[in-house]
Design a protein around this motif. Structure first.
Motif, PDB file in Angstrom:
ATOM      1  N   MET B 139      -8.680  37.590   0.697  1.00 42.87           N
ATOM      2  CA  MET B 139      -7.968  38.545   1.568  1.00 42.87           C
ATOM      3  C   MET B 139      -8.847  38.141   3.219  1.00 42.87           C
ATOM      4  SD  MET B 139      -5.405  39.940   0.637  1.00 42.87           S
ATOM      5  CE  MET B 139      -5.030  40.777   2.070  1.00 42.87           C
ATOM      6  N   PHE B 140      -9.892  37.825   2.492  1.00 44.19           N
ATOM      7  CA  PHE B 140     -10.463  37.859   3.605  1.00 44.19           C
ATOM      8  C   PHE B 140     -10.977  35.892   4.354  1.00 44.19           C
ATOM      9  CE2 PHE B 140     -14.558  37.021   6.712  1.00 44.19           C
ATOM     10  CZ  PHE B 140     -14.407  37.460   8.124  1.00 44.19           C
ATOM     11  N   PHE B 141     -11.289  35.423   3.122  1.00 41.94           N
ATOM     12  CA  PHE B 141     -11.130  34.060   3.112  1.00 41.94           C
ATOM     13  C   PHE B 141     -10.209  32.799   2.843  1.00 41.94           C
ATOM     14  CE2 PHE B 141     -16.184  35.645   3.025  1.00 41.94           C
ATOM     15  CZ  PHE B 141     -16.704  35.583   3.356  1.00 41.94           C
ATOM     16  N   GLY B 142      -9.263  33.567   2.463  1.00 44.61           N
ATOM     17  CA  GLY B 142      -8.148  32.754   2.014  1.00 44.61           C
ATOM     18  C   GLY B 142      -7.756  31.399   2.842  1.00 44.61           C
ATOM     19  N   VAL B 143      -7.740  32.343   4.339  1.00 41.22           N
ATOM     20  CA  VAL B 143      -7.401  31.474   5.880  1.00 41.22           C
ATOM     21  C   VAL B 143      -8.653  30.505   6.557  1.00 41.22           C
ATOM     22  CG1 VAL B 143      -6.434  31.319   8.042  1.00 41.22           C
ATOM     23  CG2 VAL B 143      -5.014  32.550   5.889  1.00 41.22           C
ATOM     24  N   VAL B 333       3.949  23.010  -3.676  1.00 45.99           N
ATOM     25  CA  VAL B 333       3.764  23.241  -4.986  1.00 45.99           C
ATOM     26  C   VAL B 333       3.121  21.405  -5.551  1.00 45.99           C
ATOM     27  CG1 VAL B 333       4.941  22.273  -6.578  1.00 45.99           C
ATOM     28  CG2 VAL B 333       5.811  24.567  -5.432  1.00 45.99           C
ATOM     29  N   GLN B 334       3.359  20.845  -4.649  1.00 46.36           N
ATOM     30  CA  GLN B 334       2.891  19.716  -4.732  1.00 46.36           C
ATOM     31  C   GLN B 334       1.069  19.136  -4.476  1.00 46.36           C
ATOM     32  OE1 GLN B 334       3.085  16.991  -1.652  1.00 46.36           O
ATOM     33  NE2 GLN B 334       1.045  16.020  -2.662  1.00 46.36           N
ATOM     34  N   GLN B 335       0.908  20.671  -3.275  1.00 47.23           N
ATOM     35  CA  GLN B 335      -0.549  20.325  -3.380  1.00 47.23           C
ATOM     36  C   GLN B 335      -1.229  21.021  -4.361  1.00 47.23           C
ATOM     37  OE1 GLN B 335      -1.070  21.940   0.610  1.00 47.23           O
ATOM     38  NE2 GLN B 335      -0.698  20.312   1.519  1.00 47.23           N
ATOM     39  N   PHE B 336      -0.539  22.139  -4.536  1.00 45.97           N
ATOM     40  CA  PHE B 336      -1.808  22.606  -5.716  1.00 45.97           C
ATOM     41  C   PHE B 336      -2.137  21.778  -6.861  1.00 45.97           C
ATOM     42  CE2 PHE B 336      -1.520  24.307  -9.913  1.00 45.97           C
ATOM     43  CZ  PHE B 336      -2.428  25.427 -10.012  1.00 45.97           C
ATOM     44  N   PHE B 337      -1.572  20.647  -7.299  1.00 44.40           N
ATOM     45  CA  PHE B 337      -1.976  19.760  -8.342  1.00 44.40           C
ATOM     46  C   PHE B 337      -3.060  17.971  -7.007  1.00 44.40           C
ATOM     47  CE2 PHE B 337       2.311  21.422  -9.862  1.00 44.40           C
ATOM     48  CZ  PHE B 337       1.473  22.021 -11.007  1.00 44.40           C
ATOM     49  N   SER B 338      -2.086  18.367  -5.962  1.00 48.11           N
ATOM     50  CA  SER B 338      -3.715  17.408  -5.771  1.00 48.11           C
ATOM     51  C   SER B 338      -4.633  18.130  -5.195  1.00 48.11           C
ATOM     52  CB  SER B 338      -2.660  16.870  -4.700  1.00 48.11           C
ATOM     53  OG  SER B 338      -3.175  17.453  -2.965  1.00 48.11           O
ATOM     54  N   TRP B 411      -4.272  30.470  -4.883  1.00 48.73           N
ATOM     55  CA  TRP B 411      -4.809  31.875  -3.703  1.00 48.73           C
ATOM     56  C   TRP B 411      -4.170  30.949  -2.213  1.00 48.73           C
ATOM     57  CZ3 TRP B 411      -2.967  36.586  -2.932  1.00 48.73           C
ATOM     58  CH2 TRP B 411      -3.376  37.774  -1.995  1.00 48.73           C
ATOM     59  N   MET B 412      -5.557  29.840  -2.790  1.00 52.47           N
ATOM     60  CA  MET B 412      -6.301  29.313  -2.052  1.00 52.47           C
ATOM     61  C   MET B 412      -5.405  28.229  -1.219  1.00 52.47           C
ATOM     62  SD  MET B 412      -9.007  30.318  -0.685  1.00 52.47           S
ATOM     63  CE  MET B 412      -9.925  31.734  -1.524  1.00 52.47           C
ATOM     64  N   THR B 413      -4.809  27.592  -1.969  1.00 50.04           N
ATOM     65  CA  THR B 413      -3.889  26.642  -1.750  1.00 50.04           C
ATOM     66  C   THR B 413      -2.090  27.261  -0.861  1.00 50.04           C
ATOM     67  OG1 THR B 413      -3.886  25.496  -4.010  1.00 50.04           O
ATOM     68  CG2 THR B 413      -1.957  24.831  -2.733  1.00 50.04           C
ATOM     69  N   THR B 414      -1.879  28.705  -1.270  1.00 51.96           N
ATOM     70  CA  THR B 414      -0.802  29.108  -0.665  1.00 51.96           C
ATOM     71  C   THR B 414      -1.306  29.298   0.991  1.00 51.96           C
ATOM     72  OG1 THR B 414      -0.075  29.922  -3.032  1.00 51.96           O
ATOM     73  CG2 THR B 414       0.445  31.269  -0.714  1.00 51.96           C
ATOM     74  N   PHE B 415      -2.741  30.978   0.477  1.00 56.82           N
ATOM     75  CA  PHE B 415      -3.121  30.748   1.912  1.00 56.82           C
ATOM     76  C   PHE B 415      -4.147  29.867   3.305  1.00 56.82           C
ATOM     77  CE2 PHE B 415      -1.938  34.953   1.833  1.00 56.82           C
ATOM     78  CZ  PHE B 415      -1.514  34.967   0.375  1.00 56.82           C
ATOM     79  N   GLY B 416      -4.925  28.896   2.569  1.00 52.42           N
ATOM     80  CA  GLY B 416      -5.245  27.707   3.394  1.00 52.42           C
ATOM     81  C   GLY B 416      -4.174  26.678   3.406  1.00 52.42           C
ATOM     82  N   GLY B 417      -3.603  26.319   2.719  1.00 47.36           N
ATOM     83  CA  GLY B 417      -2.793  25.089   2.361  1.00 47.36           C
ATOM     84  C   GLY B 417      -1.663  25.978   3.478  1.00 47.36           C
TER      85      GLY B 417
END
Lengths: 137, 552
Positions: B139-143, B333-338, B411-417
């Motif tokens: 929660m804290f570091f995802g973004v 979705v594309q970034q998840f794999f990348s 999770w990181m892809t979603t929030f950080g991406g």
């Protein structure tokens, strides 16, 4: 009157159980009922046993000893719980149902101040079990 | 496979396992004092010394705050900057040991004996893994973390590579994409295989020595193959006390910081300035979290922690699905794999312990994280161990190492991406730029990202609930662990002891929050990562020895 009598047994503290065990034996003999000792253990190693299997064996041995002394046949049934401190009441209730018990004979301490915060297992059983419960103090 | 399997009458023999032959009996050193109407069952001397040391530390930190804070902070700096190579090497060894066990025949060993059956469904098991050890951090570091690496003006970017945003202006698109990939790879590296390997090693060792070898469920048991009967004496007391110490301070300081974060979030949603610095609000939140944790421990493992963990997993899933749907869906979705590709291709560069010039990143982030995960590993490991009986070692490592790594990556892809996407779209105008780069307000980074998506008020509220419930689950699982250790490995100690530890932990957090000293004690807790890392390396040896002796 009764055909299946169940007695919860705490192998870690067997001494205070004597009176309840004797009561159960007498009742079983009187009514010709089957007698079953049930017990709940932790899955982790405890002071009693290294693992649930060993616990089951020790419970059976405990029952055998009582049975030889009193001349009444005793069955045993052991349960494992992930969090016995909290779940023991639930499992005892289920044990009573699994064995079709019509009477539970349970040892309990004298109620004290602490029972206002959380009650004894005997009290909980008597409060929730559909069958008769004999609380031995 | 149902959750009820534990309630079935005992199956006949649990199958072969290699029970260690020792005369030690669980609880043989326990004393059972009577405290008013309540009977206790505690380990002598671990309970008393742990309690006393913790109280002494809190008092000393409060009284000599100005003097001790620089000492503890300097100690943390020294540990992470002088021993960064050691932490990185240790982390790599943990990953290698886990993967080695996974592919070797040792993976066939079953926790709890050859015929044991699992107590929890996959869903319940997973939910608890995340709730105990990582939920709050995600929660804290995802973004925060991906955004930070993408545009840090402080020179601590991963591998000293080019940034995506320099002096408030985006660089050319190709470099932006490269910077994004590096930022995501570094973040996933910190939340992927390495931390979960640390947890997995501790958890697997504890589970093996308790469920298969018949030793008490406490940290010292892992070291039986090394120290022999001495683990029941002072050698073991010291190990257990250290574990209690790291767990309680880790939890209490996190609880203190977490309450400030939740307060800041509530202030953000309600539009109240400065609520994050308001001590009263934070103390009230600690009180609320402690009361919820208390209810949860009184409802037991299945009725409390498991239910709350599942609730949180569903809520987190909804929040993530929402961000994916209203955010740049296809891009994500594309970034998840990348991102997974970037993690794989930078894996060796990031985990290389020597000859690097990114000191700020390697020491300030990686070594700090590794010390932090390791200091939490006794707690999280013990909790994972407790709920993992009946799984094979291979299943265990797959579910505690590989799948969580994937979940962290998603999770990181979603929030950080999404957050990086917002920065690419609006550069300095974006809220995340404001909270992470312009003025550093890390606790608001997640809320900043959510504020630029639709339904921000609702999603922010969900985020606050998630933060609070993750703290409740950490707090009650931590209290169960401390109670077990201080009761000499008994999980069926009297209820009053758990109540004591939950309350004590809330009290320590509140006192430190009011009196100051959270930073100092957190530094202290992180510093315990160094001795624990050495201890854990020994633990790897014990684990392999123990597994080899098991029938497969």
């Amino acid at each position: 009157m009764y055909s299946n009598i169940v007695v919860p047994v705490d192998l870690a503290h067997p001494d205070p159980l004597d009176k309840a065990l004797a009561t159960a034996t007498d009742l079983a003999r009187h009514y010709g009922a089957t007698l079953t000792y049930v017990s709940v253990t932790a899955e982790t190693p405890t002071a009693v046993a290294h693992n649930p299997r060993e616990f089951g064996e020790k419970l059976a041995a405990f029952a055998r000893k009582r049975s030889e002394a009193d001349g009444v046949a005793i069955d045993t049934k052991a349960y494992t719980a992930t969090d016995p401190t909290i779940d023991v009441d639930r499992y005892l209730l289920r044990a009573a149902e699994d064995t079709n018990a019509d009477l539970v004979v349970v040892a309990s301490h004298k109620p004290g101040l602490a029972d206002y915060f959380w009650g004894s297992h005997g009290g909980k059983l008597a409060g929730h079990a559909p069958m008769s419960v004999f609380v031995v103090r | 496979m149902s959750d009820d399997s534990s309630g079935e009458p005992l199956p006949p023999p649990e199958g072969a396992s290699d029970v260690i032959d020792t005369d030690y009996e669980v609880g043989q050193n326990n004393i059972t004092p009577q405290l008013g109407p309540f009977g206790l069952d505690i380990h002598n001397p671990v309970f008393a010394i742990s309690g006393a040391v913790i109280v002494a530390f809190v008092i000393l930190t409060l009284v000599f705050q100005t003097q001790v804070e620089p000492i503890f902070t300097a100690m943390r700096g020294f540990v992470t900057s002088s021993f960064d190579w050691f932490f990185l090497i240790a982390g790599n060894i943990f990953v290698l040991v886990c993967l080695g066990i996974l592919i070797s025949p040792l993976g066939r060993v079953r926790i709890g004996g050859a015929d044991a059956t699992p107590d929890f469904s996959y869903l319940g098991w997973f939910a608890m893994l995340f709730a105990a050890g990582m939920g709050i951090g995600l929660m804290f570091f995802g973004v925060l973390e991906p955004v930070y690496y993408f545009a840090t003006p402080w020179g601590d970017q991963p591998l000293s590579r080019e940034l995506g945003l320099v002096d408030g202006a985006l660089v050319d698109p190709v470099a932006v994409d490269a910077a994004r990939r590096t930022a995501m790879a570094a973040t996933i590296y910190h939340w992927g295989l390495h931390p979960w390997a640390m947890y997995a090693i501790v958890a697997l060792s504890l589970a093996l020595f308790a469920y298969n070898k018949g030793l008490p469920l406490t940290v010292r048991s892992i070291f039986y193959p090394i120290f022999g009967e001495r683990v029941w004496g002072w050698t073991g007391h010291v190990i257990d006390i250290l574990a209690v110490f790291a767990t309680l301070f880790g939890l209490a300081t996190s609880l203190g910081f977490g309450a400030s974060q939740a307060a800041a979030g509530i202030g953000f949603v309600l539009g109240i300035e400065g609520l994050g610095e308001n001590v009263t609000t934070a103390v009230l939140l600690i009180l609320g979290i402690t009361v919820l944790a208390l209810i949860s421990v009184l409802r037991g493992l299945e009725g409390g922690v498991k239910r709350l963990s599942e609730f949180n997993m569903i809520l987190a899933g909804i929040l993530m699905a929402f961000v994916i749907l209203v955010g740049p869906t296809l891009v994500l979705v594309q970034q998840f794999f990348s991102n997974l590709g970037a993690y794989a291709s930078d894996f060796f560069a990031l985990s290389n312990p020597i000859g690097r010039d990114d000191d700020g990143f390697r020491q300030g982030w990686t070594a700090f994280y590794w010390a932090w995960w390791i200091s939490w590993s006794p707690f999280v490991g013990m909790f994972i161990a407790r709920v993992s009986r009946g799984r094979t070692v291979r299943e265990f490592i797959t579910c505690v190492l590989l799948i969580p790594t994937l979940v962290s990556a998603i999770w990181m892809t979603t929030f950080g991406g999404t957050a990086i996407d917002q920065m690419i779209a609006r550069a300095t105008e974006s809220a995340v730029y404001g909270y992470v780069i312009d003025t550093y307000v890390p606790e608001l980074s997640l809320f900043g990202m959510l504020s630029e998506l639709p339904l921000a008020a609702i999603t922010s509220t969900i985020a606050i609930i998630l933060v609070i419930v993750f703290f409740v689950t950490s707090s009650d699982s931590g209290s169960l662990v401390i109670d077990t250790i201080t009761a000499g490995g008994k999980i069926d100690a009297p209820v009053v002891q758990r109540i004591f530890w939950v309350t004590f932990e809330g009290l320590v957090a509140a006192v430190l929050l009011i009196g100051g000293g959270l930073v100092a004690l957190q530094a202290m807790a992180v510093s315990t990562g160094l001795p624990f890392a050495m201890v854990l390396l020994l633990g790897c040896v014990a684990l392999i020895k123990g597994l080899m002796a098991e029938p497969r």
